[in-house]
Write a protein that holds these residues in place. Structure first.
Motif, short mmCIF file in Angstrom:
data_model
loop_
_atom_site.label_atom_id
_atom_site.label_comp_id
_atom_site.label_asym_id
_atom_site.label_seq_id
_atom_site.Cartn_x
_atom_site.Cartn_y
_atom_site.Cartn_z
N GLN A 280 7.62 4.16 -2.05
CA GLN A 280 7.82 2.73 -1.21
C GLN A 280 9.11 2.40 -1.05
O GLN A 280 9.77 2.19 -2.19
N ARG A 287 11.57 -4.15 5.24
CA ARG A 287 10.23 -3.91 5.34
C ARG A 287 9.81 -2.72 4.56
O ARG A 287 10.48 -1.88 4.59
N SER A 290 6.11 3.72 3.50
CA SER A 290 5.71 4.70 2.67
C SER A 290 6.01 6.04 2.93
O SER A 290 6.12 6.38 4.23
N ARG A 320 3.91 -0.49 -5.81
CA ARG A 320 3.11 -1.70 -5.79
C ARG A 320 1.82 -1.09 -4.61
O ARG A 320 2.13 -1.22 -3.42
N ASP A 322 -0.58 -3.27 -3.79
CA ASP A 322 -0.82 -4.25 -2.86
C ASP A 322 -0.01 -4.41 -1.53
O ASP A 322 -0.45 -5.40 -0.67
N LEU A 323 1.21 -3.52 -1.30
CA LEU A 323 1.80 -3.63 -0.34
C LEU A 323 1.56 -2.75 0.81
O LEU A 323 0.74 -1.75 0.59
N THR A 324 1.45 -3.37 1.91
CA THR A 324 0.90 -2.70 3.27
C THR A 324 2.19 -2.23 3.89
O THR A 324 3.52 -2.76 3.99
N GLU A 325 1.93 -1.22 4.79
CA GLU A 325 3.11 -0.44 5.63
C GLU A 325 3.75 -1.47 6.59
O GLU A 325 2.87 -2.25 7.28
N GLN A 327 5.08 -4.19 5.77
CA GLN A 327 5.08 -5.60 5.05
C GLN A 327 6.42 -5.85 4.77
O GLN A 327 7.45 -5.27 4.23
#
Length: 337
Positions: A280, A287, A290, A320, A322-325, A327
């Motif tokens: 990531q 932001r 990935s 992580r 829990d992280l989203t693309e 974010q």
């Protein structure tokens, strides 16, 4: 007065709601690391034991009580020197009985020969007496050879590395009583898993970690690999040559890393930054993105990055889930090694 109190409570409640909302929508903080240049090494791990290159285990082949020991642990011996004596009383009594029977058989044979010459007995009687004498002679020769087993001698020139057993104890067949060998040169004998053995070849360098010398940089060289592996334990025996000035001692254990491949000036990232081959990154707008990178050598401390990242890239460390693309995050410099 009461109205002012209500207004104060409403303001406090509104502030708390606003603070909670701000905290809930606030971007999460993440540690970021930069890829760094270094040496990438692929290693094969194994445990090993220090042994002499030339040595022998001395055992008894008969079950008998120990009556004497040389007490020569740590001393030089020559091939054939006596190391221990076992109680041979019963064996010598058997030999004495056989020798008495030999005398009798010899007399019987001589008497049969005299009678044969006088034509009193047949050739068959003489042949039977001669055969009995030959049989007893063979048994006596075997018994004398067996008596040699009660004297344990050095099978080679060397030093008595270790002596076990005590006078009065019973030596069991196959039980090791002495280790004899040459103190130098020494070698490491390692057991390498069968899935790793195709990577190992003669001449490769191995790094050694020994509990007795935690602060010393020790190394060895792969000398030879046993052609046949153990199908039960699923490993192969690898012999590694130690330098003459090694501080390691016979019988010590060590952990080794055989360097099977290495590249200098590689771009590296710690393994914790990866999810497989995915990392990531944090872009200029902070932001998350990935990226599937191409990796090379995967070590325990670092993974080589062949393509997909630059030295200035900011990588989330550790990865992580829990992280989203896309974010938004708040990056903070982390420990990249």
């Amino acid at each position: 007065m009461r109205l002012l109190r209500y207004l104060f409570l409403l303001c406090a409640l509104a502030a708390a709601i606003a603070g909670g909302y701000w905290w809930s929508v606030r971007p999460p903080e993440v540690n970021v690391a930069h890829p760094y240049k270094g040496r990438a090494a692929e290693v094969v791990y194994a445990t090993a034991v220090v042994e002499p290159v030339r040595w022998a285990k001395v055992t008894s082949i008969v079950r008998e009580r120990i009556v004497s020991l040389c007490g020569c642990e740590g001393m030089k011996v020559t091939k054939g020197d006596g190391l221990a004596e076992l109680d041979s009383g019963d064996a010598r009594a058997t030999l004495a009985e056989l020798e008495a029977r030999q005398d009798l058989a010899l007399s019987e044979r001589d008497r049969a020969l005299q009678l044969l010459e006088r034509r009193v007995v047949s050739q068959q009687i003489y042949d039977r007496a001669q055969s009995e004498l030959i049989r007893i002679n063979a048994i006596i020769a075997a018994q004398k050879e067996r008596l040699l087993d009660y004297s344990i001698v050095a099978p080679m020139d060397g030093v008595v590395l270790r002596q076990d057993g005590s006078v009065g104890e019973v030596a069991e067949p196959g039980e090791i009583l002495f280790w004899i060998g040459q103190p130098k040169p020494l070698q490491l004998v390692a057991e390498v898993n069968e899935e790793d053995i195709p990577k190992v070849t003669e001449g490769q360098k191995a790094l050694i970690l020994a509990d007795a010398f935690p602060d010393e940089e020790l190394s060895a060289t792969v000398g030879r690999i046993t052609p046949k592996g153990d199908p039960v334990l699923k490993n192969y025996r690898v012999y590694l040559d130690l330098p003459d000035d090694t501080p390691l001692r016979i019988g010590m254990t060590a952990e080794i890393n055989i360097v099977t491949r290495e590249n200098d000036d590689s771009l590296l990232l710690p393994p914790a930054a990866f999810n497989g081959t995915i990392v990531q990154t944090v872009n200029a707008e902070n932001r998350v993105a990935s990226i599937d990178v191409k990796t090379g050598i995967r070590g325990t401390r670092a993974i080589e990055v062949l393509d997909g990242l630059a030295e200035e890239s900011r990588v989330v460390f550790p990865y992580r889930a829990d992280l989203t693309e896309g974010q938004k995050v708040v990056p903070e410099a982390g420990d990249e090694r």
